[in-house]
Scaffold this motif. Structure first.
Motif, short mmCIF file in Angstrom:
data_model
loop_
_atom_site.label_atom_id
_atom_site.label_comp_id
_atom_site.label_asym_id
_atom_site.label_seq_id
_atom_site.Cartn_x
_atom_site.Cartn_y
_atom_site.Cartn_z
N LEU A 133 -2.64 -43.56 39.19
CA LEU A 133 -1.83 -44.29 39.30
C LEU A 133 -1.62 -45.22 40.22
N HIS A 134 -1.27 -46.38 39.76
CA HIS A 134 -1.36 -47.32 41.11
C HIS A 134 0.29 -47.91 41.38
N ARG A 135 0.35 -48.05 42.12
CA ARG A 135 1.59 -48.56 42.88
C ARG A 135 1.47 -49.69 43.49
N HIS A 136 2.00 -51.41 43.94
CA HIS A 136 2.20 -52.08 44.50
C HIS A 136 2.89 -52.42 46.51
N ARG A 137 2.68 -53.48 47.07
CA ARG A 137 2.97 -54.23 47.89
C ARG A 137 4.06 -54.37 48.01
N GLU A 151 7.01 -55.95 42.40
CA GLU A 151 7.67 -55.75 40.60
C GLU A 151 6.38 -55.71 39.74
N GLU A 152 6.86 -54.71 38.41
CA GLU A 152 6.56 -55.35 37.89
C GLU A 152 6.71 -54.82 36.17
N LEU A 153 6.85 -56.08 35.49
CA LEU A 153 7.88 -55.78 33.93
C LEU A 153 6.60 -55.79 33.01
N TYR A 154 6.15 -54.38 32.40
CA TYR A 154 5.91 -53.79 30.91
C TYR A 154 6.36 -54.20 29.51
N ILE A 155 5.43 -55.34 28.76
CA ILE A 155 6.44 -55.54 27.09
C ILE A 155 5.42 -54.94 26.81
N ALA A 183 5.25 -44.41 42.00
CA ALA A 183 3.69 -44.78 40.79
C ALA A 183 3.80 -44.88 39.23
N ARG A 184 2.79 -45.62 38.53
CA ARG A 184 2.06 -46.10 37.34
C ARG A 184 1.71 -45.51 36.69
N ALA A 185 1.83 -45.43 35.64
CA ALA A 185 -0.03 -45.52 34.55
C ALA A 185 0.74 -45.82 33.15
N ILE A 196 4.08 -59.04 33.47
CA ILE A 196 4.60 -59.45 34.57
C ILE A 196 4.83 -58.83 35.51
N GLN A 197 4.34 -59.69 37.34
CA GLN A 197 4.25 -59.37 38.22
C GLN A 197 4.89 -59.88 38.79
N ALA A 198 6.02 -59.86 40.42
CA ALA A 198 6.65 -61.44 41.19
C ALA A 198 7.31 -60.31 41.74
ZN ZN Z 1 0.31 -53.09 38.75
#
Ligand code: ZN
Length: 159
Positions: free
Chosen positions: A75-79, A82-86, A116-118, A132-134
Motif C-alpha cells: 500500500l502507499h499514500r502521498h504527502r 492527490e492521484e487520478l487513476y485512469i 491507502a491504495r493498491a 496523474i498526481q498533483a
Molecule cells: Zn502514488
C-alpha cells in the motif's frame, strides 16, 4: 537520472519555447521501458514517469502496465498529492482504504493524498492505466474557465 534514462530509451523530447513532445509508443509496449531507482534492487518494467522527461511543473503523470496476475506489492499514500487513476485496459481490483472495487477500461478513481491504495491485475490481459498526481487543492480554475480563444488564424500546413 530519470530523465536521462527515459530519454535514452524513448528518444529525447522535441522541445520548443512552450512545449515538449515525446513518443512513447503504444500502451501495449510500455513495458519495454525500465525505471531504475536507487533504493530498489532491480528496475521496474512498465512504469514511465513524464514529469522530468517533459518538464511538467504542476503534475506528475505515469504510464503503467501490469502483467496478468501482478499487483502492487504494498500500500502507499502521498504527502501532498492527490492521484487520478485512469484505467485503459484489462480488468483488476483497486483497494482504497478498506474498500475493494472492480476496475476495467474506463474506470477512473481519485484518491486523496492520505488514502491507502493498491491495485492488482485479476485478468488474463495486461492492466494498463495512466496516473496523474498533483498537489491537492492547488487548482485555481479548470476546464473552460482557464482556456482563452486566440484571435490569430488557425493555419495548418498543406500536406
Ligand atoms: Zn502514488
Amino acid at each position: 537520472m530519470n530523465t536521462q534514462s527515459l530519454a535514452a530509451q524513448a528518444g529525447a523530447p522535441v522541445t520548443g519555447e512552450t512545449f515538449a513532445l515525446a513518443h512513447l509508443g503504444p500502451m501495449a509496449g510500455i513495458d519495454q521501458y525500465k525505471l531504475e531507482l536507487p533504493f530498489l534492487p532491480r528496475a521496474i518494467r512498465g512504469k514511465v514517469f513524464l514529469k522530468d522527461l517533459l518538464g511538467l511543473t504542476s503534475m506528475e503523470v505515469s504510464f503503467n502496465k501490469l502483467p496478468p496476475g501482478a499487483g502492487m506489492p504494498f500500500l502507499h499514500r502521498h504527502r501532498k498529492n492527490e492521484e487520478l487513476y485512469i484505467f485503459l485496459g484489462g480488468k483488476g481490483q483497486f483497494m482504497a482504504d478498506d474498500q475493494v472495487f472492480d476496475i476495467e477500461e474506463g474506470s477512473v478513481i481519485r484518491v486523496a493524498p492520505n488514502g491507502a491504495r493498491a491495485w492488482r491485475n485479476t485478468s488474463d490481459e495486461p492492466l494498463t492505466c495512466i496516473v496523474i498526481q498533483a498537489v491537492a487543492g492547488s487548482m485555481a480554475q479548470g476546464t473552460i474557465e482557464d482556456g482563452e480563444r486566440l484571435e490569430q488564424p488557425l493555419a495548418w500546413p498543406e500536406n
